[in-house]
Design a protein around this motif. Sequence first.
Motif, PDB file in Angstrom:
ATOM      1  N   VAL A 144      73.567 -20.239 -52.177  1.00  0.00           N
ATOM      2  CA  VAL A 144      74.900 -20.377 -52.973  1.00  0.00           C
ATOM      3  C   VAL A 144      75.171 -21.629 -53.720  1.00  0.00           C
ATOM      4  O   VAL A 144      74.719 -22.324 -53.604  1.00  0.00           O
ATOM      5  CB  VAL A 144      76.016 -20.164 -52.092  1.00  0.00           C
ATOM      6  N   SER A 145      75.176 -21.529 -55.302  1.00  0.00           N
ATOM      7  CA  SER A 145      75.382 -22.296 -55.938  1.00  0.00           C
ATOM      8  C   SER A 145      76.910 -23.135 -55.755  1.00  0.00           C
ATOM      9  O   SER A 145      77.945 -22.557 -55.117  1.00  0.00           O
ATOM     10  CB  SER A 145      74.773 -22.566 -57.497  1.00  0.00           C
ATOM     11  N   TYR A 146      76.762 -24.584 -56.075  1.00  0.00           N
ATOM     12  CA  TYR A 146      78.327 -24.796 -56.153  1.00  0.00           C
ATOM     13  C   TYR A 146      78.127 -26.212 -57.246  1.00  0.00           C
ATOM     14  O   TYR A 146      77.500 -26.266 -57.919  1.00  0.00           O
ATOM     15  CB  TYR A 146      78.167 -25.503 -54.665  1.00  0.00           C
ATOM     16  N   PRO A 147      79.535 -26.265 -57.809  1.00  0.00           N
ATOM     17  CA  PRO A 147      79.281 -27.046 -58.891  1.00  0.00           C
ATOM     18  C   PRO A 147      79.533 -29.075 -58.172  1.00  0.00           C
ATOM     19  O   PRO A 147      79.394 -28.767 -57.224  1.00  0.00           O
ATOM     20  CB  PRO A 147      81.101 -27.328 -59.795  1.00  0.00           C
ATOM     21  N   LEU A 148      79.140 -29.788 -59.001  1.00  0.00           N
ATOM     22  CA  LEU A 148      78.220 -30.952 -59.304  1.00  0.00           C
ATOM     23  C   LEU A 148      79.562 -31.744 -58.030  1.00  0.00           C
ATOM     24  O   LEU A 148      80.632 -31.617 -59.270  1.00  0.00           O
ATOM     25  CB  LEU A 148      78.189 -31.538 -60.309  1.00  0.00           C
ATOM     26  N   PHE A 149      79.237 -32.687 -57.780  1.00  0.00           N
ATOM     27  CA  PHE A 149      79.638 -33.218 -56.756  1.00  0.00           C
ATOM     28  C   PHE A 149      81.302 -32.919 -56.002  1.00  0.00           C
ATOM     29  O   PHE A 149      82.191 -32.482 -55.362  1.00  0.00           O
ATOM     30  CB  PHE A 149      81.121 -34.546 -57.753  1.00  0.00           C
ATOM     31  N   SER A 150      81.764 -31.284 -55.630  1.00  0.00           N
ATOM     32  CA  SER A 150      82.280 -30.237 -54.874  1.00  0.00           C
ATOM     33  C   SER A 150      81.146 -30.337 -53.349  1.00  0.00           C
ATOM     34  O   SER A 150      79.741 -30.761 -53.263  1.00  0.00           O
ATOM     35  CB  SER A 150      81.636 -28.903 -55.183  1.00  0.00           C
ATOM     36  N   ALA A 151      81.755 -30.453 -52.477  1.00  0.00           N
ATOM     37  CA  ALA A 151      81.548 -30.257 -50.859  1.00  0.00           C
ATOM     38  C   ALA A 151      79.857 -29.421 -51.237  1.00  0.00           C
ATOM     39  O   ALA A 151      80.193 -28.122 -51.594  1.00  0.00           O
ATOM     40  CB  ALA A 151      82.384 -29.863 -50.159  1.00  0.00           C
ATOM     41  N   ALA A 152      78.974 -29.785 -49.808  1.00  0.00           N
ATOM     42  CA  ALA A 152      77.743 -28.226 -50.497  1.00  0.00           C
ATOM     43  C   ALA A 152      78.153 -27.421 -49.086  1.00  0.00           C
ATOM     44  O   ALA A 152      78.453 -27.660 -48.080  1.00  0.00           O
ATOM     45  CB  ALA A 152      76.283 -28.901 -49.675  1.00  0.00           C
ATOM     46  N   PRO A 153      78.391 -25.697 -49.370  1.00  0.00           N
ATOM     47  CA  PRO A 153      77.846 -24.824 -48.177  1.00  0.00           C
ATOM     48  C   PRO A 153      77.199 -25.107 -47.834  1.00  0.00           C
ATOM     49  O   PRO A 153      75.758 -25.624 -47.957  1.00  0.00           O
ATOM     50  CB  PRO A 153      78.128 -23.498 -49.487  1.00  0.00           C
ATOM     51  N   ALA A 154      76.994 -24.519 -46.761  1.00  0.00           N
ATOM     52  CA  ALA A 154      76.224 -23.939 -45.227  1.00  0.00           C
ATOM     53  C   ALA A 154      75.604 -23.929 -46.054  1.00  0.00           C
ATOM     54  O   ALA A 154      73.763 -24.295 -45.576  1.00  0.00           O
ATOM     55  CB  ALA A 154      77.086 -23.549 -44.148  1.00  0.00           C
ATOM     56  N   ASP A 155      75.230 -22.527 -46.740  1.00  0.00           N
ATOM     57  CA  ASP A 155      74.310 -21.748 -47.101  1.00  0.00           C
ATOM     58  C   ASP A 155      73.816 -22.517 -48.409  1.00  0.00           C
ATOM     59  O   ASP A 155      73.412 -21.831 -49.466  1.00  0.00           O
ATOM     60  CB  ASP A 155      74.448 -20.479 -47.052  1.00  0.00           C
ATOM     61  N   SER A 156      73.859 -23.192 -48.760  1.00  0.00           N
ATOM     62  CA  SER A 156      73.289 -24.236 -50.309  1.00  0.00           C
ATOM     63  C   SER A 156      71.754 -24.069 -50.348  1.00  0.00           C
ATOM     64  O   SER A 156      71.109 -24.433 -51.485  1.00  0.00           O
ATOM     65  CB  SER A 156      73.576 -25.039 -50.513  1.00  0.00           C
ATOM     66  N   GLY A 157      71.603 -23.533 -49.637  1.00  0.00           N
ATOM     67  CA  GLY A 157      69.112 -23.129 -49.895  1.00  0.00           C
ATOM     68  C   GLY A 157      68.499 -24.398 -49.165  1.00  0.00           C
ATOM     69  O   GLY A 157      69.075 -25.564 -49.113  1.00  0.00           O
ATOM     70  N   PRO A 158      67.542 -24.144 -49.768  1.00  0.00           N
ATOM     71  CA  PRO A 158      66.171 -25.467 -49.482  1.00  0.00           C
ATOM     72  C   PRO A 158      67.253 -26.747 -50.709  1.00  0.00           C
ATOM     73  O   PRO A 158      66.532 -27.649 -49.437  1.00  0.00           O
ATOM     74  CB  PRO A 158      65.192 -25.223 -50.202  1.00  0.00           C
ATOM     75  N   GLY A 159      67.975 -26.389 -51.738  1.00  0.00           N
ATOM     76  CA  GLY A 159      68.067 -27.657 -52.164  1.00  0.00           C
ATOM     77  C   GLY A 159      66.913 -28.709 -53.056  1.00  0.00           C
ATOM     78  O   GLY A 159      66.173 -28.042 -53.509  1.00  0.00           O
ATOM     79  N   ARG A 160      67.185 -30.210 -53.287  1.00  0.00           N
ATOM     80  CA  ARG A 160      66.236 -30.340 -53.671  1.00  0.00           C
ATOM     81  C   ARG A 160      65.504 -30.406 -55.106  1.00  0.00           C
ATOM     82  O   ARG A 160      64.746 -29.886 -55.145  1.00  0.00           O
ATOM     83  CB  ARG A 160      64.233 -30.905 -53.049  1.00  0.00           C
ATOM     84  N   CYS A 161      66.759 -30.314 -55.972  1.00  0.00           N
ATOM     85  CA  CYS A 161      66.929 -29.135 -57.284  1.00  0.00           C
ATOM     86  C   CYS A 161      67.687 -30.189 -58.227  1.00  0.00           C
ATOM     87  O   CYS A 161      67.582 -29.737 -59.191  1.00  0.00           O
ATOM     88  CB  CYS A 161      67.428 -28.001 -57.790  1.00  0.00           C
ATOM     89  N   PHE A 162      68.368 -30.840 -58.425  1.00  0.00           N
ATOM     90  CA  PHE A 162      68.335 -31.619 -58.874  1.00  0.00           C
ATOM     91  C   PHE A 162      68.735 -33.295 -58.508  1.00  0.00           C
ATOM     92  O   PHE A 162      68.797 -33.788 -57.800  1.00  0.00           O
ATOM     93  CB  PHE A 162      70.420 -31.623 -58.653  1.00  0.00           C
ATOM     94  N   PRO A 163      68.827 -34.380 -59.937  1.00  0.00           N
ATOM     95  CA  PRO A 163      67.713 -34.051 -61.016  1.00  0.00           C
ATOM     96  C   PRO A 163      67.138 -32.903 -60.991  1.00  0.00           C
ATOM     97  O   PRO A 163      65.956 -32.697 -60.597  1.00  0.00           O
ATOM     98  CB  PRO A 163      68.476 -34.990 -61.648  1.00  0.00           C
ATOM     99  N   GLY A 164      65.999 -33.032 -62.417  1.00  0.00           N
ATOM    100  CA  GLY A 164      64.728 -32.102 -63.037  1.00  0.00           C
ATOM    101  C   GLY A 164      64.160 -33.413 -62.578  1.00  0.00           C
ATOM    102  O   GLY A 164      63.584 -34.274 -63.823  1.00  0.00           O
ATOM    103  N   GLY A 165      63.186 -33.395 -61.930  1.00  0.00           N
ATOM    104  CA  GLY A 165      61.989 -33.629 -61.857  1.00  0.00           C
ATOM    105  C   GLY A 165      61.056 -33.739 -62.717  1.00  0.00           C
ATOM    106  O   GLY A 165      60.614 -34.857 -63.323  1.00  0.00           O
ATOM    107  N   HIS A 166      61.147 -32.611 -63.425  1.00  0.00           N
ATOM    108  CA  HIS A 166      59.791 -32.349 -63.613  1.00  0.00           C
ATOM    109  C   HIS A 166      60.043 -32.976 -65.478  1.00  0.00           C
ATOM    110  O   HIS A 166      59.168 -33.504 -65.746  1.00  0.00           O
ATOM    111  CB  HIS A 166      59.661 -31.578 -64.450  1.00  0.00           C
ATOM    112  N   ALA A 167      61.762 -32.878 -65.935  1.00  0.00           N
ATOM    113  CA  ALA A 167      61.551 -33.672 -67.085  1.00  0.00           C
ATOM    114  C   ALA A 167      61.321 -34.957 -67.183  1.00  0.00           C
ATOM    115  O   ALA A 167      61.379 -36.200 -68.059  1.00  0.00           O
ATOM    116  CB  ALA A 167      62.893 -33.409 -67.247  1.00  0.00           C
ATOM    117  N   SER A 168      61.549 -35.526 -65.703  1.00  0.00           N
ATOM    118  CA  SER A 168      61.740 -36.952 -65.510  1.00  0.00           C
ATOM    119  C   SER A 168      60.812 -37.395 -66.335  1.00  0.00           C
ATOM    120  O   SER A 168      60.435 -38.539 -66.332  1.00  0.00           O
ATOM    121  CB  SER A 168      61.439 -37.884 -63.862  1.00  0.00           C
ATOM    122  N   SER A 169      59.398 -36.780 -65.703  1.00  0.00           N
ATOM    123  CA  SER A 169      58.025 -36.908 -66.626  1.00  0.00           C
ATOM    124  C   SER A 169      58.067 -37.277 -68.383  1.00  0.00           C
ATOM    125  O   SER A 169      56.926 -37.764 -68.268  1.00  0.00           O
ATOM    126  CB  SER A 169      56.594 -36.680 -66.066  1.00  0.00           C
ATOM    127  N   GLY A 170      58.573 -36.585 -68.703  1.00  0.00           N
ATOM    128  CA  GLY A 170      58.655 -36.880 -69.917  1.00  0.00           C
ATOM    129  C   GLY A 170      59.412 -37.793 -70.439  1.00  0.00           C
ATOM    130  O   GLY A 170      58.917 -38.853 -71.248  1.00  0.00           O
TER     131      GLY A 170
END
Length: 242
Positions: A144-170
């Motif tokens: 389940v997705s949720y807006p930035l700075f909102s409380a994370a729901p229990a079923d938010s999934g695996p996470g670890r996707c913010f910010p963009g890690g690959h883009a930081s290489s550029g």
Amino acid sequence: MAQTTRRSELSKLPTNKTKRLYPLPARFYGYQLLVLIALAVVFTWLSRTETLDKWITGYWYDAATQSFPLQKNHLLDLLNHRLAKYIAIALGAVALFYGAWTRNARLVTAALLMGVGALAVGVLKSISHHSCPWDLVEYGGKAVSYPLFSAAPADSGPGRCFPGGHASSGFMVMGLFFAFWRERPRLAWSLVALGLALGLAMGYGQVMRGAHFFSHNLWAGWWVWFSQVAVYGLVSAWFAKE
């Protein structure tokens, strides 16, 4: 007389000068602070409304198959996810070793700042509860997705996707700015532009695969530049005292 001649000859010999760090003017940090605050406000608004993110991501999502057709595209993975990343890392490694060989403290510091930018994004990404688009319910996943700075729901999934890690290489290429600002300011700002272009292009490739939302990449660029400016300010101030 012979001693004087000897000193004259020694004075003509080439010397290996060390390029030392230099402090940036206070107005530079003032301008950067204003720009970073303004961008943070805009990026927060984009992340919370999610309108732009979902519009861009929806273009690359196939509702019929409930998947991202380019998620496992070998050419996109090779050119954007692997080759572009390796080139950016190689650029940082070359800058580091060449700077050490030529005793150029500015270039060595700039290369280390490239690593600092990527590290900052990596740490934030590792503790994030935001999941990637391909893991979300609306794109065929279970999280389940949720807006930035909102409380994370229990079923938010695996996470670890913010910010963009690959883009930081550029984006981390922007760190080379600090090696050339004093002597070649146009080159310094050109390297910032190059880093921005690489980060956005590499990040958008991940958007096409369903790996990130567009705002994830904008925040990656924000954190890379913020960390580089902050760390350089601290390091250059310390060496100025020394």
